[in-house]
Design a protein around this motif. Structure first.
Motif, mmCIF file in Angstrom:
data_model
loop_
_atom_site.group_PDB
_atom_site.id
_atom_site.type_symbol
_atom_site.label_atom_id
_atom_site.label_comp_id
_atom_site.label_asym_id
_atom_site.label_seq_id
_atom_site.Cartn_x
_atom_site.Cartn_y
_atom_site.Cartn_z
ATOM 1 N N VAL A 34 0.788 -1.233 0.000
ATOM 2 C CA VAL A 34 0.000 0.000 0.000
ATOM 3 C C VAL A 34 0.821 1.285 0.000
ATOM 4 O O VAL A 34 0.276 2.349 -0.263
ATOM 5 C CB VAL A 34 -0.987 0.041 1.195
ATOM 6 C CG1 VAL A 34 -2.051 -1.010 1.040
ATOM 7 C CG2 VAL A 34 -0.258 -0.101 2.511
ATOM 8 N N CYS A 35 2.118 1.211 0.325
ATOM 9 C CA CYS A 35 2.868 2.464 0.443
ATOM 10 C C CYS A 35 4.322 2.285 -0.005
ATOM 11 O O CYS A 35 4.750 1.185 -0.352
ATOM 12 C CB CYS A 35 2.813 2.984 1.878
ATOM 13 S SG CYS A 35 3.668 1.951 3.083
ATOM 14 N N GLU A 36 5.061 3.382 0.050
ATOM 15 C CA GLU A 36 6.475 3.369 -0.346
ATOM 16 C C GLU A 36 7.306 2.452 0.556
ATOM 17 O O GLU A 36 8.279 1.848 0.096
ATOM 18 C CB GLU A 36 7.049 4.781 -0.333
ATOM 19 C CG GLU A 36 6.560 5.663 -1.466
ATOM 20 C CD GLU A 36 7.028 5.200 -2.846
ATOM 21 O OE1 GLU A 36 8.145 4.643 -2.968
ATOM 22 O OE2 GLU A 36 6.259 5.398 -3.807
ATOM 23 N N CYS A 38 6.247 -0.330 1.861
ATOM 24 C CA CYS A 38 5.971 -1.677 1.349
ATOM 25 C C CYS A 38 6.826 -1.940 0.111
ATOM 26 O O CYS A 38 7.431 -3.007 -0.029
ATOM 27 C CB CYS A 38 4.504 -1.825 0.968
ATOM 28 S SG CYS A 38 3.312 -1.608 2.281
ATOM 29 N N LEU A 59 2.982 0.718 -7.259
ATOM 30 C CA LEU A 59 1.993 0.864 -6.186
ATOM 31 C C LEU A 59 0.608 1.197 -6.711
ATOM 32 O O LEU A 59 -0.389 0.910 -6.048
ATOM 33 C CB LEU A 59 2.440 1.936 -5.196
ATOM 34 C CG LEU A 59 3.559 1.513 -4.257
ATOM 35 C CD1 LEU A 59 4.057 2.702 -3.454
ATOM 36 C CD2 LEU A 59 3.075 0.409 -3.334
ATOM 37 N N CYS A 105 1.028 1.028 9.013
ATOM 38 C CA CYS A 105 0.694 1.650 7.722
ATOM 39 C C CYS A 105 0.830 0.678 6.554
ATOM 40 O O CYS A 105 0.361 0.968 5.445
ATOM 41 C CB CYS A 105 1.561 2.885 7.476
ATOM 42 S SG CYS A 105 3.300 2.519 7.203
ATOM 43 N N CYS A 106 1.444 -0.472 6.773
ATOM 44 C CA CYS A 106 1.683 -1.435 5.696
ATOM 45 C C CYS A 106 0.724 -2.637 5.718
ATOM 46 O O CYS A 106 0.818 -3.505 4.858
ATOM 47 C CB CYS A 106 3.122 -1.948 5.776
ATOM 48 S SG CYS A 106 4.354 -0.693 5.433
ATOM 49 N N PRO A 112 -4.810 2.621 0.781
ATOM 50 C CA PRO A 112 -3.575 3.078 0.116
ATOM 51 C C PRO A 112 -3.313 4.553 0.438
ATOM 52 O O PRO A 112 -4.224 5.349 0.521
ATOM 53 C CB PRO A 112 -3.881 2.877 -1.360
ATOM 54 C CG PRO A 112 -4.953 1.852 -1.397
ATOM 55 C CD PRO A 112 -5.769 2.057 -0.148
ATOM 56 N N HIS A 113 -2.045 4.883 0.600
ATOM 57 C CA HIS A 113 -1.668 6.253 0.923
ATOM 58 C C HIS A 113 -0.373 6.640 0.251
ATOM 59 O O HIS A 113 0.330 5.860 -0.258
ATOM 60 C CB HIS A 113 -1.563 6.443 2.432
ATOM 61 C CG HIS A 113 -0.733 5.424 3.137
ATOM 62 N ND1 HIS A 113 -1.211 4.178 3.413
ATOM 63 C CD2 HIS A 113 0.540 5.433 3.585
ATOM 64 C CE1 HIS A 113 -0.270 3.472 4.039
ATOM 65 N NE2 HIS A 113 0.809 4.222 4.134
#
Length: 113
Positions: A34-36, A38, A59, A105-106, A112-113
């Motif tokens: 979902v994020c950088e 990850c 992503l 956050c992962c 997703p962010h």
């Protein structure tokens, strides 16, 4: 004569090396990233895997593209690496213990962010 023989052997080595590189395969695997963070985690882990030449996680569509040497690894092993990192891979569920260790956050339940 020795020079010609040297250049002939060098040319054969280069040709053989290029032929081996052409045997690489590419696989695309859907993930739950979902994020950088990850992206960095998956690409780093795959980069340490035997036979993986390169990987890139998009992503936007959550698909990781992996270029690999089929003589050293398989698509199943690549999926298993992703699963054991804590992410789903092509619908196969992530290793729960690895997923639980991911930053909040992962986790796959986060937007997703």
């Amino acid at each position: 004569m020795k020079k010609k023989l040297f250049f002939l052997i060098a040319a054969m080595i280069v040709t053989f090396s290029v032929a081996i590189a052409d045997g690489d395969k590419v696989v695309k695997i859907k993930t739950t990233a979902v994020c950088e963070m990850c992206k960095a985690r998956i690409e780093r882990t795959l980069g340490l895997s035997k036979g993986v030449k390169e990987s890139n996680l998009d992503l936007k569509d959550k698909v990781v593209t992996v270029k690999y040497n089929p003589g050293k690894t398989t698509e199943e092993a690549i999926r298993a690496t992703i699963i054991n990192t804590g992410y789903d891979a092509d619908g196969q569920l992530a290793n729960q213990k690895a997923h639980d260790k991911l930053p909040s956050c992962c986790k796959k339940t986060v937007a997703p962010h």
